[in-house]
Scaffold this motif. Structure first.
Motif, PDB file in Angstrom:
ATOM      1  N   ARG A   1       3.728   1.077  -1.674  1.00  0.00           N
ATOM      2  CA  ARG A   1       5.025   0.407  -1.807  1.00  0.00           C
ATOM      3  C   ARG A   1       4.976  -0.736  -2.819  1.00  0.00           C
ATOM      4  NH1 ARG A   1       5.588  -0.884   3.180  1.00  0.00           N
ATOM      5  NH2 ARG A   1       6.245   1.214   3.754  1.00  0.00           N
ATOM      6  N   PRO A   2       4.020  -1.700  -2.703  1.00  0.00           N
ATOM      7  CA  PRO A   2       3.998  -2.778  -3.712  1.00  0.00           C
ATOM      8  C   PRO A   2       3.663  -2.275  -5.114  1.00  0.00           C
ATOM      9  CG  PRO A   2       2.130  -2.976  -2.198  1.00  0.00           C
ATOM     10  CD  PRO A   2       3.050  -1.946  -1.625  1.00  0.00           C
ATOM     11  N   VAL A   3       2.842  -1.214  -5.199  1.00  0.00           N
ATOM     12  CA  VAL A   3       2.549  -0.645  -6.518  1.00  0.00           C
ATOM     13  C   VAL A   3       3.826  -0.089  -7.142  1.00  0.00           C
ATOM     14  CG1 VAL A   3       1.285   1.137  -7.757  1.00  0.00           C
ATOM     15  CG2 VAL A   3       0.149  -0.152  -5.940  1.00  0.00           C
TER      16      VAL A   3
ATOM     17  N   LEU B   1       3.938   6.495 -19.209  1.00  0.00           N
ATOM     18  CA  LEU B   1       3.127   5.668 -18.333  1.00  0.00           C
ATOM     19  C   LEU B   1       1.657   6.020 -18.501  1.00  0.00           C
ATOM     20  CD1 LEU B   1       6.002   5.362 -17.004  1.00  0.00           C
ATOM     21  CD2 LEU B   1       4.791   5.069 -14.828  1.00  0.00           C
ATOM     22  N   PRO B   2       0.763   5.083 -18.228  1.00  0.00           N
ATOM     23  CA  PRO B   2      -0.665   5.404 -18.280  1.00  0.00           C
ATOM     24  C   PRO B   2      -1.023   6.502 -17.281  1.00  0.00           C
ATOM     25  CG  PRO B   2      -0.317   3.023 -18.200  1.00  0.00           C
ATOM     26  CD  PRO B   2       1.012   3.673 -17.926  1.00  0.00           C
ATOM     27  N   SER B   3      -2.200   7.047 -17.409  1.00  0.00           N
ATOM     28  CA  SER B   3      -2.656   8.092 -16.498  1.00  0.00           C
ATOM     29  C   SER B   3      -2.866   7.528 -15.094  1.00  0.00           C
ATOM     30  CB  SER B   3      -3.966   8.697 -17.009  1.00  0.00           C
ATOM     31  OG  SER B   3      -5.018   7.733 -16.880  1.00  0.00           O
ATOM     32  N   GLU B   4      -2.944   8.427 -14.126  1.00  0.00           N
ATOM     33  CA  GLU B   4      -3.199   7.996 -12.752  1.00  0.00           C
ATOM     34  C   GLU B   4      -4.507   7.214 -12.660  1.00  0.00           C
ATOM     35  OE1 GLU B   4      -3.104  11.336 -10.177  1.00  0.00           O
ATOM     36  OE2 GLU B   4      -0.962  11.732 -10.443  1.00  0.00           O
ATOM     37  N   THR B   5      -5.525   7.650 -13.388  1.00  0.00           N
ATOM     38  CA  THR B   5      -6.822   6.965 -13.367  1.00  0.00           C
ATOM     39  C   THR B   5      -6.697   5.545 -13.909  1.00  0.00           C
ATOM     40  OG1 THR B   5      -7.980   9.075 -13.652  1.00  0.00           O
ATOM     41  CG2 THR B   5      -9.204   7.060 -14.175  1.00  0.00           C
TER      42      THR B   5
ATOM     43  N   PHE C   1      -4.399  -1.400 -10.774  1.00  0.00           N
ATOM     44  CA  PHE C   1      -3.914  -1.939  -9.502  1.00  0.00           C
ATOM     45  C   PHE C   1      -4.995  -1.985  -8.421  1.00  0.00           C
ATOM     46  CE2 PHE C   1       0.027  -0.595 -11.548  1.00  0.00           C
ATOM     47  CZ  PHE C   1       0.843  -1.691 -11.310  1.00  0.00           C
ATOM     48  N   ALA C   2      -6.206  -1.549  -8.759  1.00  0.00           N
ATOM     49  CA  ALA C   2      -7.334  -1.571  -7.817  1.00  0.00           C
ATOM     50  C   ALA C   2      -7.022  -0.813  -6.536  1.00  0.00           C
ATOM     51  CB  ALA C   2      -7.747  -3.007  -7.504  1.00  0.00           C
ATOM     52  N   VAL C   3      -6.444   0.365  -6.704  1.00  0.00           N
ATOM     53  CA  VAL C   3      -6.149   1.233  -5.568  1.00  0.00           C
ATOM     54  C   VAL C   3      -6.631   2.646  -5.921  1.00  0.00           C
ATOM     55  CG1 VAL C   3      -4.150  -0.095  -4.779  1.00  0.00           C
ATOM     56  CG2 VAL C   3      -3.814   1.752  -6.437  1.00  0.00           C
ATOM     57  N   SER C   4      -6.537   3.546  -4.957  1.00  0.00           N
ATOM     58  CA  SER C   4      -6.975   4.913  -5.191  1.00  0.00           C
ATOM     59  C   SER C   4      -5.947   5.695  -6.002  1.00  0.00           C
ATOM     60  CB  SER C   4      -7.211   5.618  -3.852  1.00  0.00           C
ATOM     61  OG  SER C   4      -5.970   5.834  -3.202  1.00  0.00           O
TER      62      SER C   4
END
Length: 252
Positions: free
Chosen positions: A18-20, A37-41, A47-50
């Motif tokens: 949600r915050p992301v 947008l940048p890639s998922e990786t 954002f330091a998330v998975s």
């Protein structure tokens, strides 16, 4: 007491996403990611998330219609919202003059007995006649808002002698009254589009709309214009600046 490291909070992936999604939405509205947008990786590292959390956040934005995603084409911004300020008393034509030409489809103009709630807000005697105007407002070919306007009779009768297709009501009020507008009281809430509003604004039934109630007064304090404006929540963002009142200081 010695300082200690903060205790990590275990949260469900949806709560992390949600915050992301909120921050990505802000970046998009601020004009970020002009190409894609940048890639998922890359986003996961930023954002330091998975990656799963990023994927869920992007799914939220895709469901909102804000982005498009494809296996071969990546993730792109589908639409960018228009900023509608809350800091100044201006009409839609003035508000969006940097985005393009605003035009009005006039759907109704009539004189009618004021409903009790309208009479109270415009400080008129019960049953007084008022002027009612209904307009569908476009930016280019995009329908942006459905405006229902109730005007004090002496002002309204003069306003409707002018072309309403190309003029803001605010400018016409000042022209016919010979006075400046002074202030407005606002109420803003989210509502779901009823079938008629959805069809008129070309959005799905139940889509999110911003409902703005605005009671506008002349610079002498007389209320003359009551509006109920349904705006497309997928295309408009309301923005304003607030300052905190210091304790003990007068508000005047």
């Amino acid at each position: 007491m010695a300082a200690t490291d903060p205790t990590p909070i275990r949260r469900a992936r949806a709560d992390q996403a949600r915050p992301v999604a909120d921050l990505l939405r802000h970046q998009i509205h601020a004009g970020g990611y002009p190409d894609s947008l940048p890639s998922e990786t890359e986003l996961a590292a930023e954002f330091a998330v998975s990656r799963n959390t990023i994927r869920e956040a992007l799914g939220v934005l895709k469901d909102e219609g804000l982005i498009d995603r494809g296996t071969r084409v990546g993730t792109h911004v589908a639409v960018r919202k228009l900023d509608h300020g809350l800091d100044a008393l201006v009409g839609l034509k003035e508000t969006f003059k940097h985005y393009g030409e605003v035009r009005n489809e006039v759907r109704a103009v009539l004189t009618m007995a004021a409903p009790p709630a309208v009479a109270r807000k415009l400080e008129l005697a019960p049953g007084s006649e008022i002027v009612y105007i209904e307009r569908l407002r476009y930016l280019g070919d995009l329908p942006l808002s459905l405006d229902l306007t109730y005007l004090a009779p002496d002002i309204g009768e003069q306003v409707i002698t002018h072309p309403l297709e190309t003029n803001d009501v605010f400018a016409l009020i000042e022209q016919v009254s010979g006075r400046q507008l002074g202030s407005a009281a606002l109420a803003l809430e989210a509502i779901a589009a009823d079938p008629h509003s959805a069809d008129t604004l070309q959005v799905p039934d139940g889509a999110a709309l911003l409902m703005l109630e605005r009671l506008t007064s002349l610079d002498d304090g007389r209320p003359v214009d009551l509006e109920y404006i349904r705006m497309r929540g997928d295309r408009i963002t309301m923005r304003g600046n607030l300052s905190r009142k210091q304790p003990g200081r007068s508000s005047e």
